[in-house]
Design a protein around this motif. Sequence first.
Motif, PDB file in Angstrom:
ATOM      1  N   SER A  92       4.670  -1.004  -9.868  1.00 53.04           N
ATOM      2  CA  SER A  92       3.350  -0.653  -9.341  1.00 53.04           C
ATOM      3  C   SER A  92       2.845   0.571 -10.072  1.00 53.04           C
ATOM      4  O   SER A  92       3.546   1.574 -10.190  1.00 53.04           O
ATOM      5  CB  SER A  92       3.440  -0.362  -7.838  1.00 53.04           C
ATOM      6  OG  SER A  92       2.245   0.234  -7.382  1.00 53.04           O
ATOM      7  N   GLY A 147       0.069   2.384  -9.167  1.00 55.89           N
ATOM      8  CA  GLY A 147      -0.997   2.805  -8.267  1.00 55.89           C
ATOM      9  C   GLY A 147      -1.683   4.071  -8.704  1.00 55.89           C
ATOM     10  O   GLY A 147      -2.849   4.302  -8.385  1.00 55.89           O
ATOM     11  N   SER A 148      -0.978   4.920  -9.467  1.00 54.16           N
ATOM     12  CA  SER A 148      -1.584   6.175  -9.916  1.00 54.16           C
ATOM     13  C   SER A 148      -2.748   5.936 -10.878  1.00 54.16           C
ATOM     14  O   SER A 148      -3.570   6.829 -11.092  1.00 54.16           O
ATOM     15  CB  SER A 148      -0.536   7.049 -10.604  1.00 54.16           C
ATOM     16  OG  SER A 148       0.024   6.378 -11.717  1.00 54.16           O
ATOM     17  N   GLU A 169       3.179  -1.559  -3.300  1.00 58.12           N
ATOM     18  CA  GLU A 169       3.340  -0.325  -2.531  1.00 58.12           C
ATOM     19  C   GLU A 169       3.717  -0.610  -1.082  1.00 58.12           C
ATOM     20  O   GLU A 169       4.456   0.158  -0.458  1.00 58.12           O
ATOM     21  CB  GLU A 169       2.054   0.504  -2.596  1.00 58.12           C
ATOM     22  CG  GLU A 169       1.857   1.191  -3.950  1.00 58.12           C
ATOM     23  CD  GLU A 169       0.472   1.785  -4.093  1.00 58.12           C
ATOM     24  OE1 GLU A 169      -0.332   1.676  -3.130  1.00 58.12           O
ATOM     25  OE2 GLU A 169       0.186   2.347  -5.165  1.00 58.12           O
ATOM     26  N   GLN A 170       3.219  -1.731  -0.545  1.00 58.13           N
ATOM     27  CA  GLN A 170       3.587  -2.083   0.834  1.00 58.13           C
ATOM     28  C   GLN A 170       5.082  -2.410   0.929  1.00 58.13           C
ATOM     29  O   GLN A 170       5.731  -2.101   1.933  1.00 58.13           O
ATOM     30  CB  GLN A 170       2.755  -3.268   1.332  1.00 58.13           C
ATOM     31  CG  GLN A 170       1.256  -3.046   1.331  1.00 58.13           C
ATOM     32  CD  GLN A 170       0.856  -1.686   1.853  1.00 58.13           C
ATOM     33  OE1 GLN A 170       1.121  -1.335   3.009  1.00 58.13           O
ATOM     34  NE2 GLN A 170       0.215  -0.887   0.996  1.00 58.13           N
ATOM     35  N   THR A 207      -3.130  -4.712   4.968  1.00 56.24           N
ATOM     36  CA  THR A 207      -3.748  -5.436   3.858  1.00 56.24           C
ATOM     37  C   THR A 207      -4.693  -6.506   4.377  1.00 56.24           C
ATOM     38  O   THR A 207      -4.256  -7.490   4.992  1.00 56.24           O
ATOM     39  CB  THR A 207      -2.685  -6.100   2.969  1.00 56.24           C
ATOM     40  OG1 THR A 207      -1.707  -5.139   2.581  1.00 56.24           O
ATOM     41  CG2 THR A 207      -3.320  -6.721   1.733  1.00 56.24           C
ATOM     42  N   TYR A 267      14.644  -5.257  -3.604  1.00 56.21           N
ATOM     43  CA  TYR A 267      14.623  -4.369  -2.438  1.00 56.21           C
ATOM     44  C   TYR A 267      15.784  -4.755  -1.526  1.00 56.21           C
ATOM     45  O   TYR A 267      15.785  -5.860  -0.968  1.00 56.21           O
ATOM     46  CB  TYR A 267      13.297  -4.486  -1.680  1.00 56.21           C
ATOM     47  CG  TYR A 267      12.102  -3.949  -2.435  1.00 56.21           C
ATOM     48  CD1 TYR A 267      11.602  -2.686  -2.181  1.00 56.21           C
ATOM     49  CD2 TYR A 267      11.464  -4.733  -3.414  1.00 56.21           C
ATOM     50  CE1 TYR A 267      10.496  -2.194  -2.870  1.00 56.21           C
ATOM     51  CE2 TYR A 267      10.367  -4.253  -4.106  1.00 56.21           C
ATOM     52  CZ  TYR A 267       9.890  -2.980  -3.828  1.00 56.21           C
ATOM     53  OH  TYR A 267       8.807  -2.497  -4.517  1.00 56.21           O
ATOM     54  N   ASP A 320       7.315  -1.006  -0.950  1.00 51.86           N
ATOM     55  CA  ASP A 320       7.948   0.315  -1.012  1.00 51.86           C
ATOM     56  C   ASP A 320       7.903   0.998   0.356  1.00 51.86           C
ATOM     57  O   ASP A 320       8.885   1.621   0.783  1.00 51.86           O
ATOM     58  CB  ASP A 320       7.248   1.198  -2.048  1.00 51.86           C
ATOM     59  CG  ASP A 320       7.520   0.751  -3.473  1.00 51.86           C
ATOM     60  OD1 ASP A 320       8.608   0.182  -3.707  1.00 51.86           O
ATOM     61  OD2 ASP A 320       6.656   0.955  -4.335  1.00 51.86           O
ATOM     62  N   ILE A 321       6.768   0.883   1.048  1.00 54.91           N
ATOM     63  CA  ILE A 321       6.642   1.495   2.374  1.00 54.91           C
ATOM     64  C   ILE A 321       7.624   0.853   3.346  1.00 54.91           C
ATOM     65  O   ILE A 321       8.326   1.538   4.094  1.00 54.91           O
ATOM     66  CB  ILE A 321       5.193   1.349   2.886  1.00 54.91           C
ATOM     67  CG1 ILE A 321       4.252   2.235   2.075  1.00 54.91           C
ATOM     68  CG2 ILE A 321       5.107   1.692   4.379  1.00 54.91           C
ATOM     69  CD1 ILE A 321       2.787   2.019   2.381  1.00 54.91           C
ATOM     70  N   ASN A 335      -1.093  -3.522  -7.162  1.00 56.52           N
ATOM     71  CA  ASN A 335      -0.442  -2.242  -6.880  1.00 56.52           C
ATOM     72  C   ASN A 335      -0.265  -2.041  -5.380  1.00 56.52           C
ATOM     73  O   ASN A 335       0.779  -1.566  -4.921  1.00 56.52           O
ATOM     74  CB  ASN A 335      -1.265  -1.095  -7.468  1.00 56.52           C
ATOM     75  CG  ASN A 335      -1.268  -1.091  -8.989  1.00 56.52           C
ATOM     76  OD1 ASN A 335      -0.350  -1.599  -9.616  1.00 56.52           O
ATOM     77  ND2 ASN A 335      -2.305  -0.529  -9.578  1.00 56.52           N
ATOM     78  N   HIS A 336      -1.288  -2.403  -4.632  1.00 57.33           N
ATOM     79  CA  HIS A 336      -1.245  -2.225  -3.179  1.00 57.33           C
ATOM     80  C   HIS A 336      -0.129  -3.055  -2.551  1.00 57.33           C
ATOM     81  O   HIS A 336       0.619  -2.567  -1.697  1.00 57.33           O
ATOM     82  CB  HIS A 336      -2.601  -2.621  -2.580  1.00 57.33           C
ATOM     83  CG  HIS A 336      -2.633  -2.610  -1.092  1.00 57.33           C
ATOM     84  ND1 HIS A 336      -2.852  -1.462  -0.355  1.00 57.33           N
ATOM     85  CD2 HIS A 336      -2.461  -3.608  -0.178  1.00 57.33           C
ATOM     86  CE1 HIS A 336      -2.818  -1.752   0.934  1.00 57.33           C
ATOM     87  NE2 HIS A 336      -2.585  -3.038   1.061  1.00 57.33           N
TER      88      HIS A 336
END
Length: 447
Positions: free
Chosen positions: A423, A425-426, A150-151, A265, A197, A153-154, A146-147
């Motif tokens: 992801s 992450g929630s 998420e990176q 990370t 992406y 996505d960031i 997930n992390h």
Amino acid sequence: MSDPARILIIGGGYVGMYTALRLQRLLKPAEAEITVVGPDPYMTYQPFLPEAAAGSISPRHVVVPLRRVLPRCRVVVGEAKRVSHAKRIAEVATLATVESDAPPLELAYDHLVLAPGSISRVLPIPGLADHGIGFKSVEEAIGLRNHVLEQLDIAASTRDPAVREAALTFVFVGGGYAGVEALAELEDMARYATRYYHNVRPEEMKWILVEASDRILPEVGPTLGEYTVRELRRRGIDVRLETRLESCEDRMVRLSDGSRMPSRTVVWTAGVRPHPVLAASDLPVDERSRLRCTAALRIEGEEAAWSAGDAAAVPDITSKEPGALCAPNAQHAVRQARVLAGNIAATLRGEPVKDYAHSYAGSVASLGLHKGVAHVYGRKVKGYPAWLMHRAYHLSRVPTFNRKARVLAEWILSGLFKREIVSLGSLENPRAEFELATHADRRPGKD
């Protein structure tokens, strides 16, 4: 008629689960009452953690529910805190005792199997406790997946070059199985994910493997270790040997070679150490804090205490080197568990025990989808054949037919369909949205 022997197994990993599984087959209910104590109600098949992190296997198929496979055993979810073998008592902190602030549960036994496994060996590196990510449990593996997503996505949603660079830099510390396989699988997954992406390219990501020694994957030998370094570097992964992590404070990684890089990370897989309960027992340990054992897997000097796996220093009677010990890996642990269970059953029945003897067959490692290395019975294999050997070997070793069938089905389906790159992450904070709603309702001016 004598009462059943009370057998207490501390540890629900390879040794604990396989020992209990064999004991419930060998012994009748009238012969023994078996209790298994572990921090989780399941056994984690750790070789599948990298594939679970990459999304090739569902997390629930990496674990084996103890209560399902051990119907004749009492399963206690808790952490062993102290063992007094002289009194034949183990103190266990369960969820109930912790929440009620009650004293630990005391479990009495006649025979003890002390196999709590190991925990991550963490060094006092500035920033590691705040920003480091482990890779020993299924929760950590899914959290890391997930992390990483998420990176991406960031990076895709910011115009700040510093934030983008930190998000797309992934540092893995430790060149053993866990570090190399986790990095290789996740790099494969992230490279695939970038096609969805529009403003993140694979070459923008920086994947860095940091290893303090002069080689990686020592279990497969120097030749395949060098091949692995070349293969990873060919994929654009920065492999740094004889290099140590010195700091990761403020999202800035500093290495012993003088380099500095922003990163969000840092994955720590640099070794393990014995479980603390070994030091909190009255049983003999060696200079590495592992239990001193005989070749019959009995703890030295004790008639009713046994051990195997990571926690035990077991003589390797197949080795020609004097004083050689069995390597603390899954291959030995599973086989030791069968011998250990047989020896306990033999002891209860007044029969002779057997020594554990197994020549190391070799090692296999995955380097991502369709890539791997293997050193089996003296033969060196690499690439696609090694990857197939890796999957075949671990499919044969994962416990229960149920898990074998589910894992095989997932592999077949993943070959027919595209990777999942979502992801979740929630999942790591399932109450986040509810908390947000309740806080919003408390704002001033709300009726």
